[in-house]
Design an enzyme around this catalytic site. Structure first.
Site, mmCIF file in Angstrom:
data_model
loop_
_atom_site.group_PDB
_atom_site.id
_atom_site.type_symbol
_atom_site.label_atom_id
_atom_site.label_comp_id
_atom_site.label_asym_id
_atom_site.label_seq_id
_atom_site.Cartn_x
_atom_site.Cartn_y
_atom_site.Cartn_z
ATOM 1 N N HIS A 87 -2.880 -2.522 2.116
ATOM 2 C CA HIS A 87 -2.289 -2.761 3.443
ATOM 3 C C HIS A 87 -2.829 -1.761 4.470
ATOM 4 C CE1 HIS A 87 1.310 -5.298 1.815
ATOM 5 N NE2 HIS A 87 0.145 -5.895 1.692
ATOM 6 N N THR A 93 7.756 -2.940 -5.895
ATOM 7 C CA THR A 93 7.383 -3.922 -4.890
ATOM 8 C C THR A 93 7.908 -5.281 -5.311
ATOM 9 O OG1 THR A 93 5.562 -5.191 -3.914
ATOM 10 C CG2 THR A 93 5.050 -3.994 -5.923
#
Ligand SMILES: [Zn+2]
Length: 274
Positions: free
Chosen positions: A127, A211
């Site tokens: 990311h 996550t």
């Protein structure tokens, strides 16, 4: 569970092919360092009287309309990341990296730099990260955030000097943080999409930690490992999108424990193989 985990780890360790150990981490691993999740309630950015949800605020569209405000937020987060410290989970992962060396790969969704600060170096930041900038108008080069630009308090405005430093030297457009926003796609240059999928393909085991799999590349990484015969280990405090993906599959281990506890167990198993 520990016996099953130990068996799979030594099988992968002794394989000649598809024998990498991949770790995929998300915001859950940084929660113990006091960093709120981007999507969590604490992640909502309040500016003046405006409350923004990350999904509308964390977009290229919003940046183009409100660059100074988004930069203030980014520099506020910078200060928060710098004031936080890596926690025991980051440290356990670094110890595991040292045991496995080049067979270890860490894919992280986190932009907070805590894995690197714990010592890890075999990292793919899918990311992006908060330390780099690039032109919002598409000029190619990725640069470090100028050292003169420091983290800010929540109510601190950008100075003229900072605004000038955040303009592209090629075209004069605003520079932007080198992170993936909600209205953007993954690519190789910023997000290591091909590299991370290749690791997933060659991993005998993929540990997923902290996550929930709310974005598409992490899910594709897990699907790829499964497709090539690897095992998924889902280490999270509750069921999530990955659990959904693996629930009917054979090659899986689901661990509902804290990441620190699970990582201690994994480290112990690997130490005993070596
Ligand atoms: Zn430019």
């Amino acid at each position: 569970m520990e016996e099953h985990l130990s068996e799979i780890i030594s099988q992968v360790y002794n394989k000649n092919k598809r024998n990498l150990f991949a770790f995929l981490t998300g915001a859950g691993i940084s929660a113990d360092s006091g960093i709120p999740t981007y999507r969590g309630v604490d992640g909502i950015w309040i500016k003046g009287t405006k409350f923004h949800k990350p999904e509308e605020f964390g977009t290229l569209k919003y940046f183009k309309e409100n660059p100074e405000e988004v930069w203030q937020y980014s520099l506020f987060r910078k200060k928060m990341f710098e004031n936080a410290n890596p926690n025991e989970s980051h440290q356990e992962i670094f110890t595991i990296e040292n045991l496995l060396k080049d067979r270890f790969h860490l894919i992280t969704q986190n932009i907070d730099n805590l894995h690197r600060r714990a010592g890890s170096s075999r990292i793919y930041e899918i990311h992006g990260n908060n330390r780099e900038i690039k032109c919002s108008n598409g000029c190619k080069e990725i640069m470090h955030l100028p050292v003169e630009i420091k983290g800010k308090n929540i109510d601190e405005e950008l100075t003229e000097k900072e605004i000038n430093l955040l303009k592209c030297s090629e075209c004069g457009s605003w520079m932007r943080p080198n992170i993936l926003w909600f209205d953007e796609r993954y690519d190789e240059k910023t997000n290591k999409i091909f590299s991370s999928l290749k690791i997933a393909k060659n991993s005998g085991i993929l540990f997923i930690i902290g996550t929930s799999g709310a974005t598409n590349l992490p899910i594709a990484i897990a699907e790829t490992t499964l497709k090539y015969g690897g095992t998924i280990v889902d280490i999270n405090t509750e069921d999530n999108h990955f659990t959904e993906l693996i629930k009917n599959k054979k090659n899986k281990i689901i661990i509902r424990d804290t990441s620190t506890q699970a990582l201690r167990t994994i480290k112990k198993i690997i130490e005993n193989i070596n």
